[in-house]
Motif scaffolding. Structure first.
Motif, PDB file in Angstrom:
ATOM      1  N   MET A  42       9.664   5.555   2.750  1.00 48.84           N
ATOM      2  CA  MET A  42       8.651   6.593   3.203  1.00 48.84           C
ATOM      3  C   MET A  42       9.397   7.626   4.293  1.00 48.84           C
ATOM      4  O   MET A  42       9.994   7.135   5.139  1.00 48.84           O
ATOM      5  N   ASN A  95      13.743  12.463  -0.435  1.00 50.89           N
ATOM      6  CA  ASN A  95      12.729  11.956  -1.000  1.00 50.89           C
ATOM      7  C   ASN A  95      12.138  12.419  -2.142  1.00 50.89           C
ATOM      8  O   ASN A  95      11.837  11.809  -3.186  1.00 50.89           O
ATOM      9  N   THR A 149       3.941   9.612  -0.388  1.00 50.74           N
ATOM     10  CA  THR A 149       5.125  10.085  -1.071  1.00 50.74           C
ATOM     11  C   THR A 149       4.898  11.050  -2.322  1.00 50.74           C
ATOM     12  O   THR A 149       5.457  11.769  -2.953  1.00 50.74           O
TER      13      THR A 149
END
Lengths: 572, 520
Positions: A1, A141, A58
């Motif tokens: 995360m 990410n 996410t």
């Protein structure tokens, strides 16, 4: 995360509120599924103080930046949805002052590009750090370590338009990358430059590599690896920058560009459009003006929302809740709520995604918990009940229950046990050789106890009930999981007769008939070991542990031990 | 004044001494053995107990020297001394070399050498020109005969000769053949024994009065024997009270493991709330571990550094239909789930990849196609993570997961369940809920509880399964999914602070470990 570090002063200014109480701040962060990670309020409250925040969602990359997170908190509090008029869309055409040409040669390697120009106040040190952080979080990410998305920022003053994006021969083209002073070919960069080494796998085996140059052929960057040392070096004090996003998934590329544009607009920058012309077709057409609003409307019925939430909200309440989340929602029929996602969000896959925003917008505290009414009968699995029976018998026989990890080394599970490692389930990507195999027996654990417990007063009698993984070519997975009981007795007189008596008692009270047959398991002494047969099937083994095994574990006390397959016994 | 409990705690041997003698009397072993019939050892025990209480004091101490037969002396006595055996052998066979003698008698060279030396000194033996030992006299010398006499005398006196019983000549001989230390190569060991005379102090009178007042005689029964019960002789006397303040001896019982017991208590609690347990394989496919949970195959949590891959075999033979096709469609374009899907090409090869289960939610997904409606299911199962092992991370650990299916389940019943877990399973007094994120639930909720010791912490995550998950697996009603982290509670319940301790192989620490959690 993702975890971000925000400049406190900048964040509070963008959020339109100043917090001093940590608990109140944490509570406010929950609407963005964010958690306060670190906020050292003992440091002087100057322009350098920062706050570390962890973002749990996410699917909301728009929250992974100072401006984006501040925006969500601001809207939730003020009910004011910001407008970003610089977005073009299928319906809304805008003439762009800048142009990028995407050539056919890049299609196979990294086909999609988006970009815009931002003009504003001189970029401060804090702002530059924040821009780099946003760029990294999106690429790492959301962009799966630059594979799906990578972002470049350039000083516009040096660029001659239009910019070219094309495929280049990695052995022929060269330029001076950031953190270097010499010209390097693309393939040299992949082999020698730290960033090249880090991201080489993305371009591995590709004959043509992506390159971005201006119209004079000066290199802007080598996406997704590195910028050039001149055009690609943004500095504190710059006032106008070109931001470009490339990648393999166009919606992600376009969204990343939208997120950065909205962030910079919030921070007082003027956003200027860039037209991207393709020599091939794309999801959005062959000539697209960025920032580009590509998201479609999505809808949910109020009944559906209320059913999922257990609530009785009316349409107005639901729209109000969605507004607090920054969503433009409306209803034409008084039943169906239609939502146009904000420019910086693309996480509405299903109507339930709107329902969650209604929940957060309305406030979780406004949904009182309710005891479920459905009646169901609880029960343990048969193998759990059978195992518990076995455990209570073992305890009655004076055994101490143990519990061990299921991963271990080849040394402990195979070598010391005198069995081939090929009998065990091996991990292809172990982190260390200490956790490389899944156990096939509880015995290595019990022997491990003996090897570290010689000072504990004897006799030692231990057992464990737990899972083992066994290879089985007939099974769909080629591997089956079984519930085993392992047991071990260790003291100066421990022998076959003792363990045989204990097995007899265990089996009698489990109500299982069994016979024994001589066995040749390398873990036990030849002639002093047997296989246990229940219903004609092999259900386990016991005997005197072989001195070679004891020696390998450094055990100086005789041991007798055994294991039984409880999954098999329960069936018999 | 001596209180009754101190008097009761006296051993019968002490009582007998107290009753038989008075203050100022001097006593020793011989006296109590003769007068009170104490056996060997009992006298010393009684003296040491009474000394410790201050009832006896030492009046006189004399040290006597004894000569005790050693195992070697015993051997000489039985087989003859080396000198005698050599003498007899030579008498029988005639002249022999020293090595031949040593070999014939099984002696080492040194023994034979020193015996020959003694014999030549006494003129009984000599060496001829051929370096053979020959006898020069037909009788053994007197000192040797004297040694043999001492051996016999010692044997007749329980293997021990008091120094005072020896003549001057015997003492001189003893000085040559007895040793105080390292006596294994000498026939006698010199031992010193103290002979002590004790005197009863004034305390003896206090004790005697207390003992008399209680009617103690020292003849009370000790252990209750089957014989006493059979013959009824227990009726003829009283029982000697024991000192109940002595700490009992340690026993090591067979025992359950406290961590497993803790896990069992959670299982029992969930069963009592109407949940049925499920279980499954440790080795799973990417399909069930993640794809069926609508985690896109490109998701960052599905990186090579997040799950353990199986080395051999690498892939399952097949994925069950219709699940495979439906899940693939949900990923690609939403299929029949009402979703737009993740919009990518689902990889049907990758989905068969074998891994070690990384989350308990696998079992919830597997349960869906066979679940009853309404239904509640749970599992506490071992999961595997690509983590560096330390005090807060393990490579394999337990996860507690479950689902609730029903026509009427919704966000509010989810909160109701979470409240129930917080109170019933975790013993929480205060509960709060915050929006959470999990790839397979929407909405998603985190539940935090205020623990009396740990303070606020996240008890678990939960939510309503996304329709992409449930509809692909044939379920049309809402499904609540929850997972609670009980490791921290387990550590606290067991008074530990390192997760590795839960799986400790150390027997002593596991034997001594106690649960500290309250039974609720």
């Amino acid at each position: 995360m993702p975890k971000i570090e925000v400049n406190e002063e900048l964040f509070f200014r963008l959020a339109g509120k100043t917090w001093s109480d940590k608990e109140a701040f944490e509570q406010d962060l929950t609407v963005a599924k964010a958690e306060l990670d670190e906020w050292d309020t003992s440091l002087p409250a100057d322009s350098e103080r920062t706050i570390k925040i962890e973002l749990n969602d996410t699917n909301r990359p728009d929250l992974w930046s100072t401006a984006g997170l501040a925006r969500q908190l601001r809207i939730y509090r003020t009910n004011n949805i910001p407008s970003y008029p610089f977005f073009a869309s299928q319906k809304k055409k805008i003439a762009a002052p800048y142009r990028v040409v995407v050539e056919r040669s890049v299609k196979e390697v990294r086909p999609w590009l988006a970009g815009f120009v931002a003009k504003g106040p001189a970029i401060s040190d804090a702002l530059l750090r924040d821009m780099i952080q946003t760029q990294e979080k999106l690429a790492w990410n959301f962009g799966r370590k630059r594979k799906g998305v990578s972002i470049g920022i350039y000083r516009i003053s040096l660029i001659e338009w239009p910019v070219r994006y094309f495929g280049a021969d990695p052995h022929k083209v060269s330029f001076v990358p950031l953190q270097e002073t010499r010209r390097m070919t693309l393939s040299q960069i992949l082999e020698e430059h730290p960033k090249g080494i880090e991201y080489a796998s993305i371009l591995k085996g590709k004959p043509i590599h992506p390159l971005l140059t201006d119209s004079k052929g000066r290199v802007l960057s080598y996406p997704p690896i590195i910028n050039s040392a001149d055009l690609g070096a943004v500095q504190v004090g710059d006032t106008e920058v070109f931001i470009e996003v490339t990648g393999s998934d166009y919606p992600s590329v376009a969204l990343s560009s939208s997120i950065m544009a909205c962030d910079l607009a919030d921070m007082g920058f003027e956003i200027k459009n860039v037209q991207v012309d393709y020599e091939y077709d794309t999801l959005f057409g062959s000539s697209i003006v960025f920032p580009y609003y590509f998201q479609g409307e999505i809808s949910v019925s109020i009944e559906e929302a209320n059913k999922l939430l257990g609530s009785g909200l009316d349409v107005a309440q639901a729209i109000d809740a969605l507004t607090r989340m920054g969503l433009c929602a409306y209803s034409e029929d008084g039943r169906t709520i239609r939502v146009a996602p904000p420019e910086y969000r693309n996480d509405f896959l299903h109507p339930v995604d709107i329902v969650e925003d209604i929940m957060i917008g309305h406030g979780l505290e406004n949904f009182p918990p309710e005891r479920p009414r459905d009646f169901t009968i609880g029960r343990l699995t048969p193998i759990e009940r059978f195992s518990r029976k076995a455990k209570s018998i073992m305890v009655g026989l004076g055994y101490q229950e143990m519990i061990y990890n299921y991963l271990g080394s080849g040394k402990d599970y195979a070598e010391k046990m005198q069995i081939p490692a090929s009998a065990l389930v091996k991990i292809a990507n172990p982190m260390t050789e200490n956790y490389e195999y899944v156990r096939n027996s509880p015995l290595p654990g019990l022997l491990q106890t003996e090897s570290v417990s010689s000072k504990a007063s004897y006799p030692h009698r231990t057992f464990e009930v737990g899972k083992v993984a066994l290879k089985d070519v007939d099974a769909n997975y080629g591997i089956v999981t079984r519930q085993y009981i392992g047991f071990l007795t260790s003291h100066a007189q421990a022998d076959y007769n003792e363990i045989a008596s204990h097995v007899a008692a265990l089996m009698y009270f489990l109500g299982k008939e069994y016979t024994v047959r001589e066995a040749s398991d390398p873990r036990f002494v030849p002639g002093r070991q047997v296989e246990v047969l229940a219903g004609g099937k092999r259900a386990g083994v016991f005997g005197e542990v072989h001195p070679a095994v004891l020696e390998a574990f450094g055990i100086m006390m005789p041991c007798a031990a055994g294991e039984l397959d409880l999954d098999m016994l329960i069936e018999e | 004044m001596i209180d009754q409990s101190a008097a009761r705690a006296l051993h019968p041997l002490e009582v007998k001494i107290l009753l038989a003698f008075k203050v100022g009397d001097t006593i020793d072993s011989a006296l109590v053995r003769e007068k009170l019939g104490f056996r060997e050892g009992q006298d010393q025990q009684a003296f040491s107990w009474l000394m410790a209480k201050g009832v006896l004091e030492e009046a006189d101490r004399q040290t006597e020297v004894f000569y005790e037969l050693t195992p070697l002396g015993q051997e000489w006595l039985e087989k003859g001394t080396p000198i005698r055996r050599i003498f007899s052998l030579m008498k029988e066979i005639g002249p022999m070399s020293l090595p031949d003698i040593a070999q014939a008698l099984g002696f080492d060279q040194k023994t034979v050498g020193s015996a020959f030396g003694s014999l030549s000194k006494e003129g009984v033996c000599a060496m001829d020109e051929a370096r053979r030992a020959i006898l020069t006299k037909s009788a053994l010398p007197q000192p040797l005969l004297d040694i043999e006499a001492l051996l016999k005398a010692a044997a007749a006196n329980a293997g021990s000769l008091p120094e005072k019983s020896l003549t001057q000549q015997q003492k001189a001989l003893m000085a040559q053949i007895a040793k105080k230390r390292g006596a294994q190569d000498a026939p006698f060991r010199i031992a010193e024994r103290a002979k002590v005379l004790f005197r009863l102090t004034s305390l003896a009178e206090d004790y005697r009065q207390a003992v008399t007042a209680l009617g103690m005689t020292g003849e009370e029964f000790g252990a209750i024997t089957p014989d006493m019960l059979e013959k009824g002789t227990w009726k003829l006397g009283t029982f000697r009270p024991y000192n109940v303040q002595i700490p009992p001896a340690r026993v090591i019982p067979g025992r359950r493991n406290p961590y497993v017991e803790f896990l069992d208590s959670v299982k029992d609690k969930l069963v009592s709330l109407g949940f049925e347990e499920f279980d499954g394989n440790m080795v799973e496919t990417e399909f069930w571990n993640s794809d069926a949970l609508f985690m896109p195959q490109f998701h960052s949590a599905r990186d090579i550094h997040d799950v353990y891959y199986i080395d051999e075999p690498t892939h399952a033979k097949f994925i069950e239909e219709p699940h495979l096709s439906r899940v693939a469609a949900a990923h690609e374009n939403g299929g029949n789930t009402g979703s737009r899907g993740w919009q990518y090409q689902f990889d049907r090869d990758f989905t068969r990849r074998l891994i070690l289960r990384s989350q308990g939610t696998v079992l919830s997904a597997r349960q869906l196609p066979k679940a009853k409606v309404p239904g509640k299911y749970f599992g506490i199962v071992r999961c595997f993570r690509y983590d560096r092992v330390d005090a807060t991370h393990l490579s394999d650990f337990y996860q507690t997961e479950g689902i609730v299916l029903g026509e009427d389940v919704n966000l509010r019943t989810l909160l109701g369940f979470l409240e129930m877990f917080a109170v019933e399973v975790a013993g929480a007094k205060e509960v709060k809920y915050v929006p959470g994120y999990f790839p397979f639930t929407e909405p998603s909720i985190e539940v935090h509880i205020k623990h009396p010791v740990l303070g606020w912490f996240e008890l678990g995550g939960s939510g309503i399964f996304r329709p992409e998950v449930t509809r692909s697996l044939g379920i049309d009603v809402p499904v609540l999914a929850w997972g609670i982290g009980i490791d921290r509670m387990a550590l606290m319940a067991l008074g530990l602070n390192d997760l590795r301790e839960l799986f400790s192989p150390d027997l002593e620490s596991v034997r001594m470990r106690r649960s500290q959690y309250k039974i609720q």
